[in-house]
Design a protein around this motif. Structure first.
Motif, PDB file in Angstrom:
ATOM      1  N   GLU A  45       0.808  -1.225   0.000  1.00 31.38           N
ATOM      2  CA  GLU A  45       0.000   0.000   0.000  1.00 31.38           C
ATOM      3  C   GLU A  45       0.841   1.274   0.000  1.00 31.38           C
ATOM      4  O   GLU A  45       0.290   2.383   0.026  1.00 31.38           O
ATOM      5  CB  GLU A  45      -0.941   0.019   1.219  1.00 31.38           C
ATOM      6  CG  GLU A  45      -2.034  -1.030   1.183  1.00 31.38           C
ATOM      7  CD  GLU A  45      -1.575  -2.359   1.758  1.00 31.38           C
ATOM      8  OE1 GLU A  45      -0.451  -2.408   2.314  1.00 31.38           O
ATOM      9  OE2 GLU A  45      -2.325  -3.347   1.638  1.00 31.38           O
TER      10      GLU A  45
ATOM     11  N   SER B  64       3.689   8.132   0.224  1.00 29.17           N
ATOM     12  CA  SER B  64       2.251   8.204   0.513  1.00 29.17           C
ATOM     13  C   SER B  64       1.702   6.786   0.568  1.00 29.17           C
ATOM     14  O   SER B  64       2.402   5.817   0.238  1.00 29.17           O
ATOM     15  CB  SER B  64       1.523   9.023  -0.553  1.00 29.17           C
ATOM     16  OG  SER B  64       2.110  10.294  -0.717  1.00 29.17           O
ATOM     17  N   ARG B  65       0.438   6.668   0.972  1.00 29.33           N
ATOM     18  CA  ARG B  65      -0.176   5.350   1.097  1.00 29.33           C
ATOM     19  C   ARG B  65      -1.514   5.291   0.362  1.00 29.33           C
ATOM     20  O   ARG B  65      -2.229   6.294   0.258  1.00 29.33           O
ATOM     21  CB  ARG B  65      -0.418   5.002   2.572  1.00 29.33           C
ATOM     22  CG  ARG B  65       0.849   4.649   3.332  1.00 29.33           C
ATOM     23  CD  ARG B  65       0.509   4.226   4.755  1.00 29.33           C
ATOM     24  NE  ARG B  65      -0.414   3.089   4.795  1.00 29.33           N
ATOM     25  CZ  ARG B  65      -0.039   1.812   4.649  1.00 29.33           C
ATOM     26  NH1 ARG B  65       1.245   1.515   4.438  1.00 29.33           N
ATOM     27  NH2 ARG B  65      -0.921   0.836   4.703  1.00 29.33           N
ATOM     28  N   ILE B  66      -1.817   4.105  -0.135  1.00 27.19           N
ATOM     29  CA  ILE B  66      -3.164   3.806  -0.633  1.00 27.19           C
ATOM     30  C   ILE B  66      -4.012   3.429   0.578  1.00 27.19           C
ATOM     31  O   ILE B  66      -3.649   2.541   1.344  1.00 27.19           O
ATOM     32  CB  ILE B  66      -3.132   2.645  -1.648  1.00 27.19           C
ATOM     33  CG1 ILE B  66      -2.249   2.998  -2.846  1.00 27.19           C
ATOM     34  CG2 ILE B  66      -4.548   2.296  -2.106  1.00 27.19           C
ATOM     35  CD1 ILE B  66      -1.977   1.830  -3.775  1.00 27.19           C
TER      36      ILE B  66
ATOM     37  N   PHE C  74      -5.885   7.691  -2.726  1.00 27.07           N
ATOM     38  CA  PHE C  74      -4.460   8.021  -2.699  1.00 27.07           C
ATOM     39  C   PHE C  74      -4.334   9.533  -2.617  1.00 27.07           C
ATOM     40  O   PHE C  74      -4.852  10.261  -3.479  1.00 27.07           O
ATOM     41  CB  PHE C  74      -3.757   7.497  -3.953  1.00 27.07           C
ATOM     42  CG  PHE C  74      -2.304   7.862  -4.032  1.00 27.07           C
ATOM     43  CD1 PHE C  74      -1.362   7.196  -3.266  1.00 27.07           C
ATOM     44  CD2 PHE C  74      -1.870   8.891  -4.852  1.00 27.07           C
ATOM     45  CE1 PHE C  74      -0.028   7.540  -3.316  1.00 27.07           C
ATOM     46  CE2 PHE C  74      -0.542   9.246  -4.928  1.00 27.07           C
ATOM     47  CZ  PHE C  74       0.390   8.565  -4.146  1.00 27.07           C
TER      48      PHE C  74
END
Length: 388
Positions: free
Chosen positions: A275, A289-291, A312
């Motif tokens: 992620e 960043s992260r999903i 996102f």
């Protein structure tokens, strides 16, 4: 619990949940009608989706010759069963037929349905071996009536990763590493992330064994923590054009909770790992960043437990078109596959995963196992289905 017992909070029924999902701006796919041939575990997935989403899917009938299956299907799903292909099609002509039968039976039933002019969605693989695929292609390849049931690219997290990759967020993708499911499924995902066609490949494999517990099987929890020897296959797949895949699969990994899924796609300006996304914001600024998953039914939300979307950096990159039915990720992927197959069969949309792709990916999967057995590089070259 009544509204009064809920201290004024609105308690949502399943019907209300479906209605509330639509207020989010999601559009259900047009209704698809399909028949199912087979009555095993995988067949019930297609019947269950029609049962849970009757406004989207209709199972017109099931072909099974086992009396116990007939009773179970009638009891659990209320779907009429038949004993022959002719009876199945005559009773209520579907948009397409799902084949969910043992590997050796799939090619013959595919031929029968194509001869009747019926679109087919065949479970993977379309034929057991290379000779079987060549023979099947000679008989039905030109018909354009066969799709293969490959749902992995439509599962929520994979679909979100694909969306980010295809918009160029990490630059030109050069490699994909997958430790998840097996063989042709992984090859299909690799080609999707790398935007690879049915070009020749070179495959090298090695096998290793190591101790591993096996706490759960398709039949349920084993309550067994004894360590057993498990085989892992590691394979490199050279797709050409500076694109490669790394295949990592351990026996029984589909079910084993201590061998979770992992996927890494590496591009020229960043990578997606599970992620997490790392990319260059500008020439001197790498950012991470992260999903993120968004779900209802958590905490004080009373809409029912369900995935709604993945985002996102504050924007949705996947929306669940089937929210309200409380589907697993695999079921969401299968539902998307069914919806797209229905649109294709009605000539309302593109082919989701044509027979040629299914054959190519199975061919590369066979090469993975051959390379593991021989210790030599195995190459896949031109076949009748690789053109185009």
């Amino acid at each position: 619990m009544t509204e009064q017992q809920g201290a004024g909070r609105r308690v949502v029924s399943p019907a209300q949940t479906t209605a509330s999902v639509r207020t989010r701006g999601l559009e259900r796919p047009p209704r698809s009608r399909y028949a199912v041939i087979g009555s095993g575990w995988r067949s019930t997935v297609y019947l269950r989706l029609a049962h849970l989403l009757p406004e989207v899917f209709e199972a017109t009938g099931v072909l099974t010759r086992r009396s116990e299956s007939t009773e179970r299907i009638d009891r659990d799903f209320g779907v009429r069963t038949h004993g022959t292909v002719e009876a199945l099609l005559a009773a209520d002509r579907p948009d397409f037929v799902v084949l969910s039968v043992p590997w050796p039976v799939t090619p013959e039933l595919t031929r029968t349905l194509v001869a009747a002019g019926v679109p087919v969605l065949a479970e993977t693989p379309p034929a057991p071996d290379l000779d079987g695929m060549r023979s099947l292609w000679a008989d039905v390849g030109a018909s354009g009536l066969v799709q293969v049931a490959e749902q992995y690219a439509f599962m929520p997290l994979h679909a979100a990763r694909l969306a980010l990759t295809r918009e160029g967020l990490i630059g030109t993708p050069g490699s994909v590493q997958i430790s998840s499911t097996h063989l042709y499924h992984v090859v299909a995902m690799m080609r999707a992330f790398l935007d690879v066609g049915r070009e020749p490949t070179a495959v090298a494999s090695r096998t290793f064994t190591a101790p591993l517990v096996d706490p759960i099987t398709p039949q349920g929890w084993t309550h067994d923590l004894e360590q057993k020897r498990a085989r892992t296959i590691l394979s490199t797949i050279d797709f050409g054009g500076d694109r490669m895949g790394l295949y990592d699969f351990t026996d029984g990994q589909w079910w084993n909770p201590v061998r979770p899924d992992h996927l890494t796609v590496r591009g020229a300006t960043g990578e997606i790992h599970d992620e997490t996304v790392v990319r260059m914001l500008d020439a001197t600024t790498p950012v991470t960043s992260r999903i993120e998953r968004a779900a209802t039914g958590i905490g004080m939300n009373y809409e029912g437990l369900d995935l709604t979307h993945l985002s996102f950096e504050g924007r949705p990159v996947f929306r669940n078109r089937f929210a309200g039915a409380a589907l697993s990720d695999d079921d969401i992927g299968t539902a998307e596959l069914l919806a797209r197959t229905g649109a294709w069969a009605r000539q309302e949309g593109p082919a989701p995963y044509p027979l040629a792709d299914g054959m190519h990916d199975h061919h590369v999967g066979i090469a993975i196992e051959q390379a593991a057995e021989t210790g030599e590089v195995v190459r896949t070259g031109e076949e009748p289905w690789t053109a185009g």
